[in-house]
Write an enzyme that holds these catalytic residues in place. Structure first.
Site, PDB file in Angstrom:
ATOM      1  N   HIS A 134      17.625  21.008   1.837  1.00  0.00           N
ATOM      2  CA  HIS A 134      18.067  22.080   2.732  1.00  0.00           C
ATOM      3  C   HIS A 134      17.916  23.396   1.956  1.00  0.00           C
ATOM      4  O   HIS A 134      18.886  24.084   1.676  1.00  0.00           O
ATOM      5  CB  HIS A 134      19.495  21.822   3.206  1.00  0.00           C
ATOM      6  N   GLU A 179      14.481  21.862   8.620  1.00  0.00           N
ATOM      7  CA  GLU A 179      13.793  23.058   9.101  1.00  0.00           C
ATOM      8  C   GLU A 179      12.693  23.549   8.160  1.00  0.00           C
ATOM      9  O   GLU A 179      12.792  24.665   7.610  1.00  0.00           O
ATOM     10  CB  GLU A 179      14.802  24.187   9.359  1.00  0.00           C
ATOM     11  N   TYR A 308      19.603  26.530  18.797  1.00  0.00           N
ATOM     12  CA  TYR A 308      20.633  27.569  18.951  1.00  0.00           C
ATOM     13  C   TYR A 308      20.381  28.459  20.165  1.00  0.00           C
ATOM     14  O   TYR A 308      21.309  28.868  20.830  1.00  0.00           O
ATOM     15  CB  TYR A 308      20.707  28.433  17.684  1.00  0.00           C
ATOM     16  N   GLU A 385      21.781  20.014  14.553  1.00  0.00           N
ATOM     17  CA  GLU A 385      22.550  21.268  14.462  1.00  0.00           C
ATOM     18  C   GLU A 385      22.610  21.936  15.816  1.00  0.00           C
ATOM     19  O   GLU A 385      21.599  22.069  16.503  1.00  0.00           O
ATOM     20  CB  GLU A 385      21.893  22.283  13.507  1.00  0.00           C
TER      21      GLU A 385
HETATM   22  C1  FCB Z   1      19.945  26.820  10.609  1.00  0.00           C
HETATM   23  C2  FCB Z   1      20.179  26.290   9.212  1.00  0.00           C
HETATM   24  C3  FCB Z   1      21.625  26.181   8.839  1.00  0.00           C
HETATM   25  C4  FCB Z   1      22.433  27.341   9.363  1.00  0.00           C
HETATM   26  C5  FCB Z   1      22.182  27.557  10.827  1.00  0.00           C
HETATM   27  C6  FCB Z   1      22.987  28.671  11.435  1.00  0.00           C
HETATM   28  O1  FCB Z   1      18.689  27.428  10.665  1.00  0.00           O
HETATM   29  O2  FCB Z   1      19.579  25.019   9.066  1.00  0.00           O
HETATM   30  O3  FCB Z   1      21.715  26.041   7.449  1.00  0.00           O
HETATM   31  O4  FCB Z   1      22.177  28.461   8.601  1.00  0.00           O
HETATM   32  O5  FCB Z   1      20.826  27.803  11.044  1.00  0.00           O
END
Ligand code: FCB
Length: 479
Positions: A134, A179, A308, A385
């Site tokens: 990460h 990511e 997101y 996430e």
């Molecule tokens: C993602 C990341 C995580 C965090 C979120 C808000 O891109 O993987 O570490 O920062 O966004």
């Protein structure tokens, strides 16, 4: 990928929805964002240590030196997860704790920390979902060229074998990379993330070496894990909207750079020809060697999905000031869109927004899950996430009433449930994040936690959204 926005017939604010038996409700963090203890027990420096100590790179000069002090407080953090009723914890392993310079001898103290963490999770009935990378590349590997060079992928395979041997008897799910889009394009193209380089060709070489690192790591983990873990990778998909006459072309270009340049080699064993054409002025792709695509194209048990918000693109007219609302911190000097940075612009989207300035669009999550399962029908998915930053306030009684975050989660859980109802094989959902933490280039200014962290006292307070999520996790029914 083809995006078909569902009719905006609803606000996605359902309740009473029942999730399938066995659906996994978890939370996620990442090593550099929570651990602290940056120089302890033999940990070597990573690119994020270097970057955050470079003036001007991170808001307020914040660093992860202490962060949430999770390295020392992991037991009480695990107790907190158990109290909330969470079924899984997605954490990442800091490569520089395991191999301080990225190659060579194992630092046993680092391995022992994660071994204790995994045992602590299992003792509490929480599934360990471990990410190998990460974003905290050992600095010595960056000094040798970083992800744009092939040697970094080779080193990653060795690191994966070390971790498979050490924890592969107990880890529930291995995730190779988090990511890789961010690692490659923000790290080497746009420069808003470590190591902060502005080299479009290097960004594309990094894409390939990250893909290669994933494939090699899956092979190494399989060879060394003595238990029966699942294997995965987590991607941050860009769910696109298009504007204007050239909408389809703008979306094709960005879908290629953001999504297909990962999904196609990983899941189909080929690079998309149109992406190679779009980027021909930046690189000749000669870093792709014979046999690489076969290495990259490993079967995985589950594909991790981070989501997101959406992004809206259109072809730039070449004269108006170009808009750059792609959701990533404004940084001058580079671009995360090599080959399309003079062609496509990212247009401001309608609100409401979180405190990241990201638009809230739960329908985008439903649409993404449905699109992925249409393109890869046999691939199990997991949301690794989803969550939101807001300006939390602490009430006089010490509580944190954060109705906007609970509302955001309700709407995205509704979207996930609708995707399941439409036949998507969705295994679970990890809320980002368990704790307020070091939000990369924004430092401690953006709070994503369902648990508040006071960064002076390091005290934890479960927010209202955390209590709400605990009810969902314990019952499987959307409160
Ligand atoms: C993602 C990341 C995580 C965090 C979120 C808000 O891109 O993987 O570490 O920062 O966004």
């Amino acid at each position: 990928m083809t995006f078909t926005p569902p009719a905006p017939a609803s606000d996605y604010r359902d309740s009473g929805l029942v999730f399938p038996p066995g659906f996994i409700f978890g939370s996620a963090t990442a090593a550099y964002q929570v651990e602290g203890a940056a120089a302890e027990d033999g940990r070597g420096p990573s690119i994020w240590d270097t970057f955050s100590r470079t003036p001007g790179r991170v808001w307020n000069g914040d660093t992860g030196d202490v962060a949430c002090d999770h390295y020392h407080r992991w037991e009480s953090d695990l107790d907190l997860m158990k109290e909330l009723g969470l079924g899984a914890y997605r954490f990442s392993i800091a490569w520089p704790r395991i191999q301080p310079t990225g190659t060579g001898a194992v630092n046993q103290a680092g391995v022992d920390f994660y071994s204790r963490l995994v045992d602590g999770l299992l003792a509490r009935g929480i599934r360990p979902v471990a990410t190998l990378y990460h974003w905290d590349l050992p600095q010595a590997l960056e000094d040798a060229g970083g992800w744009p060079v092939r040697g970094t992928a080779d080193a990653f395979r060795d690191y994966a074998a070390i971790m498979g041997t050490a924890l592969g008897d107990r880890v529930d799910t291995w995730t190779t990379l988090n990511e890789p889009w961010c690692s490659a394009y923000l790290g080497y193209g746009q420069g808003g993330h470590a190591p902060g380089r502005h080299e479009p060709g290097a960004a594309l070489a990094a894409v390939h070496h990250l893909n290669l690192a994933h494939g090699g790591a899956v092979q190494a983990l399989r060879e060394t894990s003595s238990g029966d873990p699942d294997y995965s990778i987590t991607l941050n998909f860009h769910v696109l909207r298009g504007l204007g006459d050239g909408a389809a072309e703008a979306m094709r270009r960005i879908d290629g750079l953001a999504n297909r340049v990962f999904t196609h080699p990983l899941l189909k064993g080929e690079y998309p020809a149109d992406v190679m054409e779009d980027t021909a002025s930046v690189t000749d792709w000669s870093f792709v060697k014979d046999g690489d695509l076969a290495t990259i194209n490993q079967p995985i048990d589950v594909l991790g999905v981070n989501y997101y918000s959406t992004a809206t693109v259109r072809l730039w007219d070449g004269t108006s000031p170009m808009q750059h609302n792609d959701g990533h911190k404004d940084v001058t000097g580079g671009t995360p869109w090599p080959g399309s940075d003079q062609t496509v612009e990212f247009v401001q989207q309608p609100g409401p927004y979180t405190s990241m300035g990201w638009n809230i669009a739960p329908e985008g999550l439903e649409e993404l899950l449905v699109a992925l399962s249409a393109e890869f029908p046999t691939q199990t998915l997991m949301i690794t996430e989803n969550g939101a930053a807001f300006e939390d306030e602490v009430a006089a009684d010490g509580a944190v009433h954060d109705p906007q975050r609970a509302d955001y989660l309700r709407r995205h859980f509704t979207a996930a449930h609708r995707a399941i109802a439409r036949g998507v094989d969705l295994r679970g959902y990890f809320v980002w994040s368990l704790l307020d933490n070091f939000e990369w280039g924004y430092g401690f200014a953006k709070r994503f936690g369902i648990v508040r962290v006071d960064f002076d006292s390091l005290e934890r307070t479960v927010k209202d959204s955390g209590l709400w999520y605990g009810r969902l996790a314990r019952t499987g029914v959307l409160p």
